[in-house]
Enzyme design. Structure first.
Site, PDB file in Angstrom:
ATOM      1  CB  SER A   6      -5.555  11.760   7.124  1.00 47.10           C
ATOM      2  OG  SER A   6      -5.510  13.465   7.472  1.00 47.10           O
ATOM      3  CG  LEU A   7     -10.377  13.981  10.522  1.00 43.27           C
ATOM      4  CD1 LEU A   7     -10.743  14.789  11.829  1.00 43.27           C
ATOM      5  CD2 LEU A   7     -11.763  13.518   9.846  1.00 43.27           C
ATOM      6  CE  LYS A  17       3.745  15.383  12.071  1.00 41.56           C
ATOM      7  NZ  LYS A  17       3.079  15.955  13.197  1.00 41.56           N
ATOM      8  CG  ASN A  39       2.924  20.294  10.402  1.00 46.13           C
ATOM      9  OD1 ASN A  39       3.258  21.152   9.773  1.00 46.13           O
ATOM     10  ND2 ASN A  39       1.955  20.249  10.861  1.00 46.13           N
ATOM     11  N   GLY A  59       6.236  14.872  19.594  1.00 47.36           N
ATOM     12  CA  GLY A  59       5.986  15.759  18.583  1.00 47.36           C
ATOM     13  C   GLY A  59       5.192  16.820  18.809  1.00 47.36           C
ATOM     14  CB  ALA A  60       1.914  17.196  20.393  1.00 50.48           C
ATOM     15  N   GLY A 112      -8.102  19.227  22.450  1.00 54.40           N
ATOM     16  CA  GLY A 112      -7.209  19.532  21.297  1.00 54.40           C
ATOM     17  C   GLY A 112      -7.887  19.515  20.040  1.00 54.40           C
TER      18      GLY A 112
END
Ligand code: NAP
Length: 287
Positions: free
Chosen positions: A14-15, A65, A86, A128-129, A255
């Protein structure tokens, strides 16, 4: 020192730690952002541990989530409608849950100058998005949203979400929402002919998905001037869909701004401060 975490599994790629730690450091906030690896079965214990440690907040990613919703004391409207969290803020042991993808999407659209096209929306995907984007578009006052699903079972999962959205928005503020199959090329073609904003929220075109060289639109010839195209995918920078739309002379956006701004919204919920997004974009998102 305030402590923040990313909770989920797997999370090592993850960033988020780089993004939030840079923002804390830039603003001189005495805080750290670390990783807390936990699958669904471990989530309740992980949350207890975070509360005992008096962590100030955490992000939640897959697969936790939905389960995190049940562990919150209060939910934002978007988290309550999507049944997905989130971002958690720990207010002295009382957990407030939100979902920031929709806010990230709206800010990306606004700052990219696409806001005028938020009227007649074609939304590809039901994951989810897509749910976050659907709620954001509806709350933002879209007139019509046509959602295209891949599997029938995914369409069924959208029905309670749409019901909760209808309960939240008074009927007169509820957009016209339709569910259609992504495999019905003629319905897609007719829909896209009058759409002002086409959104891809499927995995199709995403690096590593096995269909990076594919487009969620089997026939892109119906794309016409006047339609803006947003793809939630940020890797690759230009999906096949975006390349096709650009060649047709349409405005496109990937995105990446949504990813940055959903993080900035978490940061605002926790700290009440604006994330220094230009610095974060330059130093963390320059891939
Ligand atoms: P998800 O919950 O797994 O949903 C994936 C969606 O893609 C589902 O609607 C799925 O439909 C559809 N799909 C998968 N394979 C397909 C295929 N071969 N043909 C047509 N549809 C297909 O994932 P998500 O979290 O919503 O993420 C979706 C995309 O958005 C990903 O590319 C992700 O990188 C991106 N994303 C971006 C941001 C951002 O901040 N920019 C945030 C979140 C996600 P079925 O389930 O019916 O198969």
């Amino acid at each position: 020192m305030q402590k923040y975490y990313l909770v989920g599994s797997p999370i090592s790629h993850s960033l988020s730690p780089a993004m939030h730690n840079l923002a804390f450091q830039t603003l001189g906030i005495d805080a750290s952002y670390g990783l807390c690896e936990a699958g669904i079965a471990e989530l309740p214990d992980a949350v207890d541990k975070l509360k005992r440690e008096n962590a100030s907040g955490w992000n939640v990613t897959m697969p936790d989530k939905q389960a995190m919703c049940e562990l919150c004391d209060e939910l934002s409207p978007a988290a309550s409608i999507s049944r997905s969290v989130n971002t958690v803020r720990n207010d002295n042991g009382r957990l407030y849950g939100d979902t920031t993808d929709g806010a990230g999407f709206l800010r990306a659209i606004r700052e990219g100058g696409f806001e005028d096209s938020m009227r007649d929306i074609t939304l590809l995907g039901t994951g989810g998005a897509a749910v976050s984007i659907l709620i954001a578009c509806a709350m933002h006052g879209a007139d019509r949203i046509t959602i295209f699903y891949n599997r029938e079972s995914s369409a069924e999962k959208m029905i309670p979400v749409i019901g909760r959205l209808r309960d939240y928005l008074a009927n007169d503020r509820m957009p016209e929402i339709k569910l259609e199959s992504l495999h019905d090329a003629e319905v897609i073609r007719r829909c896209i002919l009058h759409t002002s904003l086409l959104i891809n929220a499927t995995n199709v075109g995403m690096a590593g998905s096995g269909n990076e060289n594919a487009s969620p639109l089997s026939d892109a010839s119906c794309l016409r001037a006047g339609t803006d195209v947003f793809d939630a995918i940020y890797n690759p920078e230009k999906t096949v869909l975006l390349q096709t739309a650009e060649k047709a002379g349409l405005r496109i956006m990937n995105g990446l701004p949504m990813l940055l701004y959903q993080g900035a919204e978490s940061f605002r919920i926790w700290t009440g401060r604006e994330m220094p997004v230009d610095i974060v974009r330059e130093r963390v998102f320059s891939f």
